[in-house]
Scaffold this active site. Structure first.
Site, PDB file in Angstrom:
ATOM      1  CG  LEU A   1       4.632  -3.765   1.040  1.00  0.00           C
ATOM      2  CD1 LEU A   1       4.463  -3.915  -0.456  1.00  0.00           C
ATOM      3  CD2 LEU A   1       6.050  -4.094   1.477  1.00  0.00           C
ATOM      4  N   PRO A   2       4.323  -0.017   3.648  1.00  0.00           N
ATOM      5  CG  PRO A   2       6.295   0.765   4.621  1.00  0.00           C
ATOM      6  CD  PRO A   2       5.780  -0.247   3.654  1.00  0.00           C
TER       7      PRO A   2
ATOM      8  CG  ASN B   1       7.210   1.381   0.538  1.00  0.00           C
ATOM      9  OD1 ASN B   1       6.523   2.222   1.100  1.00  0.00           O
ATOM     10  ND2 ASN B   1       8.524   1.395   0.606  1.00  0.00           N
TER      11      ASN B   1
ATOM     12  CB  THR C   1      -3.583   2.018   3.988  1.00  0.00           C
ATOM     13  OG1 THR C   1      -4.213   1.096   4.868  1.00  0.00           O
ATOM     14  CG2 THR C   1      -4.551   3.164   3.694  1.00  0.00           C
TER      15      THR C   1
ATOM     16  CE  LYS D   1      -6.805   2.010   7.180  1.00  0.00           C
ATOM     17  NZ  LYS D   1      -5.622   1.202   7.233  1.00  0.00           N
TER      18      LYS D   1
ATOM     19  CE  LYS E   1      -0.255   5.154   4.011  1.00  0.00           C
ATOM     20  NZ  LYS E   1       0.000   3.742   4.255  1.00  0.00           N
TER      21      LYS E   1
END
Length: 333
Positions: A100-101, A105, A131, A206, A281
């Site tokens: 998911l973004p 979400n 992420t 990450k 982001k």
């Protein structure tokens, strides 16, 4: 007790249905469909779509859903069963992958009115490859545990190309005893599956990588631009950097200057690759985690602002290496 029993049952199934990486697609689909139990998939966007396809390719029956029904068409044509919401996925599958973004979400898909945790079976394995903020991963893990399920964070690096070719790298956080079970599924979609530690450490790895990537890309762009202004040929300058101590991934594998390298976004008007918006982001997440842990990240913060400015100037959908073009434009004003 009940949870560990379910995990044992799940484990015995894994042994039966190992990933058949190098077997002809046709064989896998027909022979192992019987032994491979259903896998749920929530989020069929740019990354989720090719990932779900690779699960199907490896003979897993997939039960999928996406907030945009049109996103489900391709996997449905390949044999996936489409349902209306994440809760329905959880009713039918005890292994679920979410892609998911952003954090809101993920919270909605897991804990919302039609969320996974509304209908999750005890002993289910829930793997989130979005992420997001590591704190949210920890929150989701705690909520899942209350329902007798296991949550792991497994963000990816490699982008859409690697998602399609099944060559993603997964950074996995969660209970170590569940890692083997997670790895069996993730190996169908990735070339590297690395255990990082407890829940949230996959996200941490990450975020740290992408912060360094952004700093390196901005540095490479500034350097190339300065060298060009000083009269150096960009290809020659790149060659010199790449045999010197300034060499980095952005200079030798993903050069931001158009014409220096083939097969990278800079050679294609910065189309494809890893979007500036996504980089902004991830840098925002790095900034939040740095603030929360009182960690000084002066260059990380500056990189975040540069990528935010780029988004405001219309670079959002271009690859993040377009920071080179952005710098050239800034000096032209």
């Amino acid at each position: 007790e009940e949870r560990s029993m379910a995990a044992v049952l799940r484990g015995s199934r894994y042994l039966v249905g190992r990933c058949c990486k190098h077997v002809d697609f046709v064989f896998v689909s027909t022979r192992s469909m019987a032994s491979k139990t259903q896998v749920g998939f929530v989020g069929l966007g740019n990354m989720g779509n090719p990932m779900a396809k690779n699960l199907l390719k490896h003979g897993y029956p997939v039960i999928a859903t996406d907030v945009f029904p049109e996103s489900c068409k391709e996997v449905q044509e390949l044999g996936a069963q489409i349902v209306d919401n994440p809760a329905e996925v959880a009713e039918k599958a005890d292994r679920i992958i979410t892609m998911l973004p952003s954090s809101p979400n993920v919270i909605d898909v897991y804990t919302g009115p039609n969320g996974i945790l509304k209908k999750v079976k005890k002993g289910s394995l829930l793997i989130d490859s979005s992420t997001i903020d590591p704190a949210v991963s920890k929150e989701m893990a705690a909520d899942a545990e209350k329902m007798g399920a296991v949550f792991m964070d497994a963000p990816v690096s490699g982008g859409v190309g690697a998602a399609s070719s099944g060559k993603l790298t997964f950074m996995v956080g969660g209970a170590e005893e569940e890692f083997t079970a997670a790895k069996e599924l993730l190996s169908c979609m990735g070339a590297n599956v690395i255990y990082c530690g407890q829940v949230g450490t996959g996200q941490a790895a990450k975020i740290c990588n992408n912060m360094l990537l952004a700093i390196g890309m901005i540095g490479t762009s500034e350097t190339m631009n300065l060298g060009i202004r000083l009269g150096l040929d960009p290809k020659l300058l790149a060659q010199i950097l790449n045999m010197s101590s300034g060499r980095c991934w952005s200079s030798d594998t993903y050069n931001p200057v158009p014409g220096v390298m083939e097969g990278v976004p800079s050679g294609n008007n910065y189309q494809g690759g890893f979007g500036t918006q996504l980089m902004a982001k991830d840098l925002g997440l790095a900034q939040n985690t740095a603030t929360n842990t009182k960690t000084p990240v002066p260059l990380g913060s500056l990189a975040h602002q540069v990528y935010r400015m780029m988004c405001a100037r219309g670079y959002g959908n271009k690859d993040f290496s377009s920071v080179f073009q952005f710098l050239r434009e800034e000096e032209g004003q």
